[in-house]
Scaffold this motif. Structure first.
Motif, PDB file in Angstrom:
ATOM      1  N   PRO A   1      85.647  95.379  53.759  1.00 22.74           N
ATOM      2  CA  PRO A   1      84.119  96.465  53.983  1.00 22.74           C
ATOM      3  C   PRO A   1      82.957  96.383  53.786  1.00 22.74           C
ATOM      4  CG  PRO A   1      86.126  97.301  54.089  1.00 22.74           C
ATOM      5  CD  PRO A   1      86.594  95.365  53.427  1.00 22.74           C
ATOM      6  N   LEU A   2      83.118  95.481  52.341  1.00 24.15           N
ATOM      7  CA  LEU A   2      82.363  95.567  51.328  1.00 24.15           C
ATOM      8  C   LEU A   2      81.418  94.494  51.899  1.00 24.15           C
ATOM      9  CD1 LEU A   2      80.069  95.888  49.262  1.00 24.15           C
ATOM     10  CD2 LEU A   2      81.514  94.820  47.622  1.00 24.15           C
ATOM     11  N   GLY A   3      81.782  92.998  52.013  1.00 26.11           N
ATOM     12  CA  GLY A   3      81.196  91.902  53.332  1.00 26.11           C
ATOM     13  C   GLY A   3      80.269  92.235  54.434  1.00 26.11           C
ATOM     14  N   ARG A   4      80.950  93.780  54.869  1.00 21.67           N
ATOM     15  CA  ARG A   4      80.073  94.076  56.148  1.00 21.67           C
ATOM     16  C   ARG A   4      78.372  94.752  55.759  1.00 21.67           C
ATOM     17  NH1 ARG A   4      85.541  94.390  57.842  1.00 21.67           N
ATOM     18  NH2 ARG A   4      85.632  96.490  57.521  1.00 21.67           N
ATOM     19  N   GLN A   5      79.084  95.843  54.875  1.00 24.47           N
ATOM     20  CA  GLN A   5      77.417  96.401  54.437  1.00 24.47           C
ATOM     21  C   GLN A   5      76.636  94.627  53.957  1.00 24.47           C
ATOM     22  OE1 GLN A   5      77.308  99.378  54.175  1.00 24.47           O
ATOM     23  NE2 GLN A   5      78.899  99.426  55.182  1.00 24.47           N
TER      24      GLN A   5
ATOM     25  N   THR B   1      80.665  96.260  36.707  1.00 27.60           N
ATOM     26  CA  THR B   1      81.131  97.640  36.894  1.00 27.60           C
ATOM     27  C   THR B   1      80.319  98.017  38.719  1.00 27.60           C
ATOM     28  OG1 THR B   1      80.753  98.244  35.006  1.00 27.60           O
ATOM     29  CG2 THR B   1      80.702 100.153  36.436  1.00 27.60           C
ATOM     30  N   ILE B   2      79.346  97.724  38.383  1.00 37.22           N
ATOM     31  CA  ILE B   2      78.679  98.083  39.834  1.00 37.22           C
ATOM     32  C   ILE B   2      79.096  97.598  40.736  1.00 37.22           C
ATOM     33  CG2 ILE B   2      77.032  97.435  41.571  1.00 37.22           C
ATOM     34  CD1 ILE B   2      74.944  98.093  39.461  1.00 37.22           C
ATOM     35  N   ILE B   3      80.012  96.374  40.938  1.00 31.73           N
ATOM     36  CA  ILE B   3      80.804  95.321  42.518  1.00 31.73           C
ATOM     37  C   ILE B   3      81.992  96.264  41.656  1.00 31.73           C
ATOM     38  CG2 ILE B   3      81.902  93.755  42.405  1.00 31.73           C
ATOM     39  CD1 ILE B   3      79.844  92.014  41.549  1.00 31.73           C
ATOM     40  N   GLU B   4      82.772  96.932  40.829  1.00 30.87           N
ATOM     41  CA  GLU B   4      83.907  97.449  40.796  1.00 30.87           C
ATOM     42  C   GLU B   4      83.758  98.556  42.011  1.00 30.87           C
ATOM     43  OE1 GLU B   4      85.358  97.064  36.890  1.00 30.87           O
ATOM     44  OE2 GLU B   4      85.905  95.082  37.100  1.00 30.87           O
ATOM     45  N   GLU B   5      82.965  99.620  41.747  1.00 33.29           N
ATOM     46  CA  GLU B   5      82.555 100.296  42.647  1.00 33.29           C
ATOM     47  C   GLU B   5      82.384 100.534  43.683  1.00 33.29           C
ATOM     48  OE1 GLU B   5      79.838 103.922  40.147  1.00 33.29           O
ATOM     49  OE2 GLU B   5      81.268 102.681  37.383  1.00 33.29           O
ATOM     50  N   LEU B   6      81.305  99.063  43.686  1.00 28.25           N
ATOM     51  CA  LEU B   6      81.226  99.162  45.245  1.00 28.25           C
ATOM     52  C   LEU B   6      82.444  98.936  46.148  1.00 28.25           C
ATOM     53  CD1 LEU B   6      77.663  97.794  45.285  1.00 28.25           C
ATOM     54  CD2 LEU B   6      78.135  99.921  46.161  1.00 28.25           C
ATOM     55  N   LEU B   7      83.555  97.888  45.590  1.00 32.75           N
ATOM     56  CA  LEU B   7      84.858  97.592  46.066  1.00 32.75           C
ATOM     57  C   LEU B   7      85.956  98.404  46.296  1.00 32.75           C
ATOM     58  CD1 LEU B   7      85.401  94.071  44.209  1.00 32.75           C
ATOM     59  CD2 LEU B   7      85.108  94.142  46.611  1.00 32.75           C
ATOM     60  N   ASP B   8      85.446  99.679  45.261  1.00 34.09           N
ATOM     61  CA  ASP B   8      86.638 101.235  45.480  1.00 34.09           C
ATOM     62  C   ASP B   8      86.256 101.870  46.802  1.00 34.09           C
ATOM     63  OD1 ASP B   8      88.030 100.318  43.348  1.00 34.09           O
ATOM     64  OD2 ASP B   8      87.118 101.460  41.611  1.00 34.09           O
ATOM     65  N   TYR B   9      84.291 102.173  46.237  1.00 31.87           N
ATOM     66  CA  TYR B   9      83.599 103.154  47.151  1.00 31.87           C
ATOM     67  C   TYR B   9      84.326 102.179  48.471  1.00 31.87           C
ATOM     68  CZ  TYR B   9      80.676 105.888  49.874  1.00 31.87           C
ATOM     69  OH  TYR B   9      79.988 106.547  50.635  1.00 31.87           O
ATOM     70  N   TYR B  10      84.309 101.629  48.616  1.00 29.71           N
ATOM     71  CA  TYR B  10      83.881 100.731  50.192  1.00 29.71           C
ATOM     72  C   TYR B  10      85.142 100.613  50.719  1.00 29.71           C
ATOM     73  CZ  TYR B  10      79.369 101.175  51.158  1.00 29.71           C
ATOM     74  OH  TYR B  10      77.516 101.690  50.840  1.00 29.71           O
ATOM     75  N   GLY B  11      86.266 100.542  49.342  1.00 34.12           N
ATOM     76  CA  GLY B  11      88.051  99.814  50.188  1.00 34.12           C
ATOM     77  C   GLY B  11      87.859  98.321  50.322  1.00 34.12           C
TER      78      GLY B  11
ATOM     79  N   TYR C   1      74.481 100.313  45.997  1.00 35.51           N
ATOM     80  CA  TYR C   1      74.806 101.301  44.734  1.00 35.51           C
ATOM     81  C   TYR C   1      74.191 102.642  44.531  1.00 35.51           C
ATOM     82  CZ  TYR C   1      76.876 102.780  40.720  1.00 35.51           C
ATOM     83  OH  TYR C   1      77.084 103.200  39.595  1.00 35.51           O
ATOM     84  N   ILE C   2      72.894 102.445  44.806  1.00 38.75           N
ATOM     85  CA  ILE C   2      71.781 102.852  44.446  1.00 38.75           C
ATOM     86  C   ILE C   2      71.998 104.133  45.660  1.00 38.75           C
ATOM     87  CG2 ILE C   2      69.365 103.713  44.075  1.00 38.75           C
ATOM     88  CD1 ILE C   2      68.712 101.430  42.400  1.00 38.75           C
ATOM     89  N   GLU C   3      72.137 103.554  46.798  1.00 43.67           N
ATOM     90  CA  GLU C   3      72.030 104.193  47.894  1.00 43.67           C
ATOM     91  C   GLU C   3      73.054 105.118  48.681  1.00 43.67           C
ATOM     92  OE1 GLU C   3      72.716 102.905  53.153  1.00 43.67           O
ATOM     93  OE2 GLU C   3      70.862 102.115  51.229  1.00 43.67           O
ATOM     94  N   THR C   4      74.315 104.221  47.800  1.00 40.44           N
ATOM     95  CA  THR C   4      75.907 104.866  48.090  1.00 40.44           C
ATOM     96  C   THR C   4      76.590 106.166  46.915  1.00 40.44           C
ATOM     97  OG1 THR C   4      76.988 102.837  47.635  1.00 40.44           O
ATOM     98  CG2 THR C   4      76.485 103.536  49.832  1.00 40.44           C
ATOM     99  N   LEU C   5      76.318 105.478  45.816  1.00 45.28           N
ATOM    100  CA  LEU C   5      76.602 105.638  45.004  1.00 45.28           C
ATOM    101  C   LEU C   5      75.656 106.177  43.533  1.00 45.28           C
ATOM    102  CD1 LEU C   5      79.642 102.675  44.210  1.00 45.28           C
ATOM    103  CD2 LEU C   5      80.354 105.520  44.723  1.00 45.28           C
ATOM    104  N   GLY C   6      74.741 106.192  43.129  1.00 45.47           N
ATOM    105  CA  GLY C   6      74.294 106.614  42.468  1.00 45.47           C
ATOM    106  C   GLY C   6      73.077 107.396  42.848  1.00 45.47           C
ATOM    107  N   LYS C   7      73.650 108.774  43.238  1.00 41.36           N
ATOM    108  CA  LYS C   7      72.950 109.931  43.645  1.00 41.36           C
ATOM    109  C   LYS C   7      73.634 110.110  42.452  1.00 41.36           C
ATOM    110  CE  LYS C   7      71.555 108.865  48.299  1.00 41.36           C
ATOM    111  NZ  LYS C   7      71.866 108.521  49.877  1.00 41.36           N
TER     112      LYS C   7
END
Length: 73
Positions: free
Chosen positions: A30-34, A16-26, A67-73
């Motif tokens: 882009p996730l591989g750049r992060q 779920t964490i990976i899927e949400e990061l993929l959605d967030y970064y597109g 994940y915490i930095e971008t979506l966990g807030k």
């Protein structure tokens, strides 16, 4: 089961964490750049990423921290 009210990852599955990061970064690029790890850069898939991240604590920590930095807030 312990309650962890201050842990934003509590109850979150790694897939779920990976899927949400993929959605967030597109997507994978882009996730591989992060987080430049091969499971995000070379033929990426949820399955291969899960396999790698479960075996590699430092990489999993990077994913969880992002994940915490971008979506966990």
């Amino acid at each position: 089961m312990e309650k962890q009210p201050n842990n934003p990852l509590h109850g979150k599955r790694l897939d779920t964490i990976i899927e949400e990061l993929l959605d967030y970064y597109g997507g994978w690029k882009p996730l591989g750049r992060q987080i430049p790890i091969n499971c995000f850069l070379e033929n990426p898939s949820i399955k291969s990423s899960l396999t790698f991240l479960r075996k590699t604590p430092w990489a999993r920590k990077k994913v969880e921290d992002l994940y915490i930095e971008t979506l966990g807030k």
